[in-house]
Design a protein around this motif. Structure first.
Motif, mmCIF file in Angstrom:
data_model
loop_
_atom_site.group_PDB
_atom_site.id
_atom_site.type_symbol
_atom_site.label_atom_id
_atom_site.label_comp_id
_atom_site.label_asym_id
_atom_site.label_seq_id
_atom_site.Cartn_x
_atom_site.Cartn_y
_atom_site.Cartn_z
ATOM 1 N N ARG A 1 -34.995 -42.557 94.812
ATOM 2 C CA ARG A 1 -34.920 -43.800 94.872
ATOM 3 C C ARG A 1 -35.746 -44.799 94.275
ATOM 4 N N ASN B 1 -46.083 -38.159 108.875
ATOM 5 C CA ASN B 1 -45.773 -36.838 108.215
ATOM 6 C C ASN B 1 -45.924 -36.713 106.942
ATOM 7 N N ASP C 1 -35.988 -35.741 96.313
ATOM 8 C CA ASP C 1 -35.974 -36.433 97.506
ATOM 9 C C ASP C 1 -36.935 -36.199 98.756
ATOM 10 N N ASP D 1 -45.314 -51.371 98.826
ATOM 11 C CA ASP D 1 -45.538 -50.103 98.116
ATOM 12 C C ASP D 1 -46.591 -50.173 97.224
ATOM 13 N N TRP E 1 -44.528 -42.092 96.345
ATOM 14 C CA TRP E 1 -45.206 -41.193 97.189
ATOM 15 C C TRP E 1 -46.557 -40.763 96.700
ATOM 16 N N ARG F 1 -45.605 -41.132 102.069
ATOM 17 C CA ARG F 1 -44.957 -42.588 101.354
ATOM 18 C C ARG F 1 -46.526 -43.411 100.994
ATOM 19 N N TYR G 1 -38.326 -37.189 100.811
ATOM 20 C CA TYR G 1 -38.059 -37.852 102.314
ATOM 21 C C TYR G 1 -37.142 -36.556 102.991
ATOM 22 N N ASN G 2 -36.658 -35.644 102.405
ATOM 23 C CA ASN G 2 -36.054 -34.566 102.970
ATOM 24 C C ASN G 2 -36.583 -33.317 102.803
ATOM 25 N N ARG H 1 -44.651 -34.438 103.797
ATOM 26 C CA ARG H 1 -43.549 -33.551 103.484
ATOM 27 C C ARG H 1 -43.928 -32.473 102.314
ATOM 28 N N ASP I 1 -39.727 -40.916 94.153
ATOM 29 C CA ASP I 1 -38.701 -40.127 94.504
ATOM 30 C C ASP I 1 -37.241 -40.521 94.032
#
Length: 132
Positions: free
Chosen positions: A97, A55, A71, A29, A101, A116, A73-74, A57, A95
């Motif tokens: 968690r 992807n 979030d 990361d 990103w 990410r 990722y959603n 987002r 995010d």
């Protein structure tokens, strides 16, 4: 923005922006070099081997989070970025968690997307100088 350090040699001088280079942890990361400042304008290259691309987002900043949280990722996928393509990012965001990103696009627009900030997907190419 921190002024670049000058490395001198007998034949030339080279400007290096080492203070702003993204820092990679043991999980691959990327994080800002200054944990108190997420603003870090860099050009990034997609290294994700997925033939369908990486992807990105979507977030419309004027409407806020589509899920009511950070979030990422959603968030819905707005587009994909193919391996070898580059993009600009003004900062690293986290995010819910606490995973990093990249904010893809300009900090001046409402329509952005996130990918990410991980070495499996992207690599830093060069610092961007946004000083006017």
């Amino acid at each position: 923005m921190v002024a670049p350090k000058m490395l001198n040699s007998d034949s030339s001088s080279i400007a290096v922006a080492s203070e702003s280079r993204p820092v990679m942890d043991n999980n691959g990361d990327y994080h800002p070099s200054d944990p108190n400042n997420s603003y870090m304008p860099w050009e990034w290259e997609v290294v994700d081997p997925d033939p369908n691309g990486l992807n990105c987002r979507y977030l419309n900043r004027s409407e806020g989070s589509p899920t009511g949280s950070n979030d990422f990722y959603n968030y819905p996928v707005s587009n994909t970025i193919m391996r070898g393509e580059t993009f600009n990012s003004p900062q690293i965001s986290y995010d819910d968690r606490n995973l990093p990103w990249l904010w893809v696009g300009s900090s001046a627009t409402n329509h952005i997307c996130f990918v990410r900030a991980n070495s499996s997907f992207v690599r830093p190419v060069r610092a961007l100088d946004f000083r006017l």
